[in-house]
Design an enzyme around this catalytic site. Structure first.
Site, PDB file in Angstrom:
ATOM      1  N   ASN A  55       0.874  -0.980  -0.320  1.00 48.33           N
ATOM      2  CA  ASN A  55      -0.199   0.272   0.202  1.00 48.33           C
ATOM      3  C   ASN A  55       0.726   1.585  -0.067  1.00 48.33           C
ATOM      4  O   ASN A  55       1.901   1.776   0.774  1.00 48.33           O
ATOM      5  CB  ASN A  55      -1.558   0.339   1.381  1.00 48.33           C
ATOM      6  CG  ASN A  55      -2.391   1.113   1.501  1.00 48.33           C
ATOM      7  OD1 ASN A  55      -2.703   0.511   0.634  1.00 48.33           O
ATOM      8  ND2 ASN A  55      -2.270   1.604   1.994  1.00 48.33           N
TER       9      ASN A  55
ATOM     10  N   GLU B 242     -22.970  13.320   0.574  1.00 49.08           N
ATOM     11  CA  GLU B 242     -22.530  13.899   2.405  1.00 49.08           C
ATOM     12  C   GLU B 242     -21.638  14.607   2.248  1.00 49.08           C
ATOM     13  O   GLU B 242     -21.572  14.944   3.483  1.00 49.08           O
ATOM     14  CB  GLU B 242     -21.556  11.698   2.457  1.00 49.08           C
ATOM     15  CG  GLU B 242     -22.784  10.846   2.720  1.00 49.08           C
ATOM     16  CD  GLU B 242     -22.027   9.428   3.207  1.00 49.08           C
ATOM     17  OE1 GLU B 242     -21.021   9.812   2.747  1.00 49.08           O
ATOM     18  OE2 GLU B 242     -23.162   8.892   3.741  1.00 49.08           O
TER      19      GLU B 242
HETATM   20  C1  LIG Z   1     -16.163  10.341   0.487  1.00 49.77           C
HETATM   21  C2  LIG Z   1     -16.768   9.058  -0.146  1.00 49.77           C
HETATM   22  C3  LIG Z   1     -18.245   8.342   0.602  1.00 49.77           C
HETATM   23  C4  LIG Z   1     -17.943   7.202   0.023  1.00 49.77           C
HETATM   24  N1  LIG Z   1     -19.375   6.815   1.137  1.00 49.77           N
HETATM   25  C5  LIG Z   1     -19.680   5.816   0.966  1.00 49.77           C
HETATM   26  C6  LIG Z   1     -20.757   4.613   2.176  1.00 49.77           C
HETATM   27  O1  LIG Z   1     -21.164   5.487   3.044  1.00 49.77           O
HETATM   28  N2  LIG Z   1     -21.370   3.666   2.198  1.00 49.77           N
HETATM   29  C7  LIG Z   1     -19.938   2.965   0.949  1.00 49.77           C
HETATM   30  O2  LIG Z   1     -20.608   1.401   1.115  1.00 49.77           O
HETATM   31  N3  LIG Z   1     -19.296   3.459  -0.181  1.00 49.77           N
HETATM   32  C8  LIG Z   1     -18.670   4.199   0.391  1.00 49.77           C
HETATM   33  N4  LIG Z   1     -18.009   5.044  -0.255  1.00 49.77           N
HETATM   34  C9  LIG Z   1     -17.405   4.349  -1.310  1.00 49.77           C
HETATM   35  C10 LIG Z   1     -16.140   3.641  -1.143  1.00 49.77           C
HETATM   36  O3  LIG Z   1     -15.309   3.950  -0.379  1.00 49.77           O
HETATM   37  C11 LIG Z   1     -15.384   2.910  -1.706  1.00 49.77           C
HETATM   38  O4  LIG Z   1     -16.436   1.989  -2.542  1.00 49.77           O
HETATM   39  C12 LIG Z   1     -14.468   1.654  -1.212  1.00 49.77           C
HETATM   40  O5  LIG Z   1     -13.489   2.815  -0.520  1.00 49.77           O
HETATM   41  C13 LIG Z   1     -13.709   0.982  -2.500  1.00 49.77           C
HETATM   42  O6  LIG Z   1     -12.923   0.079  -1.888  1.00 49.77           O
HETATM   43  P1  LIG Z   1     -11.373  -0.668  -2.624  1.00 49.77           P
HETATM   44  O7  LIG Z   1     -11.363  -1.549  -1.948  1.00 49.77           O
HETATM   45  O8  LIG Z   1     -11.074  -0.804  -3.908  1.00 49.77           O
HETATM   46  O9  LIG Z   1     -10.580   0.456  -2.307  1.00 49.77           O
HETATM   47  P2  LIG Z   1     -10.247   1.752  -2.128  1.00 49.77           P
HETATM   48  O10 LIG Z   1     -10.521   1.795  -0.543  1.00 49.77           O
HETATM   49  O11 LIG Z   1     -10.067   3.105  -2.990  1.00 49.77           O
HETATM   50  O12 LIG Z   1      -8.723   1.709  -0.921  1.00 49.77           O
HETATM   51  C14 LIG Z   1      -7.317   1.537  -2.976  1.00 49.77           C
HETATM   52  C15 LIG Z   1      -5.836   1.401  -1.317  1.00 49.77           C
HETATM   53  O13 LIG Z   1      -5.061   1.396  -2.574  1.00 49.77           O
HETATM   54  C16 LIG Z   1      -4.269   2.034  -2.548  1.00 49.77           C
HETATM   55  N5  LIG Z   1      -3.982   2.317  -3.716  1.00 49.77           N
HETATM   56  C17 LIG Z   1      -3.851   3.433  -4.776  1.00 49.77           C
HETATM   57  N6  LIG Z   1      -3.530   3.069  -5.349  1.00 49.77           N
HETATM   58  C18 LIG Z   1      -2.021   2.159  -5.009  1.00 49.77           C
HETATM   59  C19 LIG Z   1      -0.915   2.312  -5.552  1.00 49.77           C
HETATM   60  N7  LIG Z   1      -0.276   2.662  -6.927  1.00 49.77           N
HETATM   61  N8  LIG Z   1      -0.072   1.967  -5.607  1.00 49.77           N
HETATM   62  C20 LIG Z   1      -0.356   0.854  -3.797  1.00 49.77           C
HETATM   63  N9  LIG Z   1      -1.214   1.744  -3.511  1.00 49.77           N
HETATM   64  C21 LIG Z   1      -2.423   2.072  -4.225  1.00 49.77           C
HETATM   65  C22 LIG Z   1      -4.554   3.486  -1.676  1.00 49.77           C
HETATM   66  O14 LIG Z   1      -3.685   4.428  -0.937  1.00 49.77           O
HETATM   67  C23 LIG Z   1      -6.166   2.727  -0.517  1.00 49.77           C
HETATM   68  O15 LIG Z   1      -5.444   2.173   0.551  1.00 49.77           O
HETATM   69  C24 LIG Z   1     -17.021   6.234  -0.755  1.00 49.77           C
HETATM   70  C25 LIG Z   1     -16.111   7.089  -1.650  1.00 49.77           C
HETATM   71  C26 LIG Z   1     -15.984   7.997  -0.614  1.00 49.77           C
HETATM   72  C27 LIG Z   1     -15.155   9.126  -1.575  1.00 49.77           C
END
Ligand SMILES: Cc1cc2nc3c(=O)[nH]c(=O)nc-3n(C[C@H](O)[C@H](O)[C@H](O)COP(=O)(O)OP(=O)(O)OC[C@H]3O[C@@H](n4cnc5c(N)ncnc54)[C@H](O)[C@@H]3O)c2cc1C
Length: 396
Positions: free
Chosen positions: A38, A170
């Protein structure tokens, strides 16, 4: 494969961290080498980011140190940025090295989708990470300070939020709550502050129950938000946005929340994607590479009507559980599990003590929905860090 299989997980977001935590719990000693990569040494709770972005909460409350969540004897943590995925060579390239894998989990999250709208990428801010929300919070305060030096520039006090989906709604709820304190701090007449929420779709919160959407808009309008629904942003410039009907809204702050796509590295690696997202198999695998699993915003899972589920933390978390199960099944040569999303309910915050939500067949609004939002948040903290994390980070 006679040696210990190597599992590399890219991204410690919702999908990646849950996969890592489940693997460390279920794998036996020497069954696999697990590495989690990460770019930060913390996991961020994206669903809280609208609060620190508006300045109604501290960024520290939306992050958890990764080493507090994983057991370093079972999972190697590498703090680095992934720059390339090479699926044919079974390698990932980091900014400072290379990792080889037998199984790969891609959980790198999404990126803002601007749909080719000119200037959005260059001039709009996005609520995506701890660093981006720190910037937005400082930027908002700076606009108030700038206005005090140039009182004829009322546009410094105008905020445009593009997109009335979850993130946009939100955020405006929190921003509206923050404005009175900022006005007091900077001696600004609250009447001068304008917040526009602009959405191209015919409704705010598309897909949500229409009665609850009407309630949400009423609450937010009373807090001073001006909605422009069914109105597309045509262009974004450093001075503001041009919207359908050729109206130009001058604004010191433009925040884009209107779209999300998968990580650009997936296209570059030669995966077949739809806007950077991979339509995964029933076992969450890439259709092209059996040893690559995709979770969270980088993946697409279809509902029973053949339409993609919206990317959410809820679906990413559930995928993490099944992904870990299926990785272990691959290693042990047992049957994998089909991923089936179970919607446990959706709650959108509208600011302090206000929210809307649907849980099962029940519609919730007001304080009851706001309490439900807290329960959902605490449940997630419990999944990743047990009771100690709930006590440390849960805001009661
Ligand atoms: C403001 C906001 C409010 C939200 N509210 C809700 C809600 O109320 N309910 C809900 O269900 N969903 C909500 N969502 C959507 C939800 O947050 C996302 O769908 C979720 O975070 C996706 O999870 P993920 O595991 O795909 O990636 P993420 O949680 O986005 O994590 C990706 C990770 O990869 C890392 N990363 C990225 N690129 C690299 C790289 N090149 N090298 C190394 N590490 C990297 C990042 O640092 C991060 O730690 C919200 C989103 C936002 C932005």
């Amino acid at each position: 494969m006679s040696r210990i299989p190597r599992i590399v997980i890219l991204g410690a977001g919702y999908g990646g961290i849950v996969t890592a935590i489940r693997l460390q719990k279920e794998l036996n000693y020497n069954e696999a080498d697990v590495t989690l990569v990460n770019k930060h040494d913390y996991h961020y709770i994206t669903t809280h980011l609208h609060m620190p972005a508006a300045g109604t909460d501290k960024p520290e409350n939306a992050r958890v140190d990764i080493l507090k969540l994983i057991d370093e004897f079972k999972v190697d943590f590498v703090k680095s940025t992934v720059t390339q995925i090479r699926p044919h060579e079974k390698k990932v390239i980091l900014e400072d090295g290379t990792l080889s894998y037998d199984y790969l989990v891609v959980g790198l999250g999404g990126e803002p989708e601007t749909f080719g709208i000119p200037g959005l990428k260059e001039h709009a801010l996005n609520i995506r990470s701890i660093n981006s929300v720190r910037f937005i919070r400082e930027h908002i305060e700076y606009q108030f300070a700038k206005y005090k030096r140039e009182p004829d520039r009322k546009d410094y006090l105008t905020f445009v939020i593009g997109g009335a989906g979850f993130t946009g709604i939100e955020f405006i709820g929190e921003l509206a709550d923050r404005i009175p304190a900022l006005c007091k701090e900077f001696d600004v007449d609250p009447e001068l502050v304008k917040i526009y929420n602009i959405e191209a779709a015919p409704t705010a919160l598309p897909g949500f129950d229409p009665e609850l959407v009407a309630y949400a808009m009423d609450v937010l309008e009373k807090k001073g938000i001006t909605f422009k629904i069914g109105t597309a942003i045509k262009e974004c410039t450093p001075e503001g946005v041009l919207v359908a009907g050729d109206e130009f809204i001058k604004a010191g702050t433009i925040i884009w929340t209107g779209g999300i796509r998968g990580n650009h590295m997936l296209d570059e690696a030669g995966f077949e994607t739809m806007r950077g997202r991979i339509k995964v198999s029933e076992f969450l695998r890439s259709p092209q590479f059996d040893n690559i699993y995709i979770v969270g915003d980088c993946s697409i899972v279809m509902n029973d009507e053949g339409r993609p589920f919206p990317p959410t933390a809820q679906i990413a978390t559930q995928q993490g559980e099944v992904c870990a199960y299926n990785l272990i099944a691959s290693i042990r040569n047992t049957e994998p599990k089909t991923f089936k999303f179970t919607n446990k309910g959706v709650v959108a915050s509208l600011g302090k003590r206000q929210a809307i939500g649907v849980v099962g067949s029940r519609k919730l609004k007001g304080n009851t929905a706001a309490m439900m939002k807290k329960i959902v948040d605490m449940r997630y903290l419990y999944i990743i860090g047990g009771i100690p994390l709930v006590i440390r980070k849960g805001r009661f």
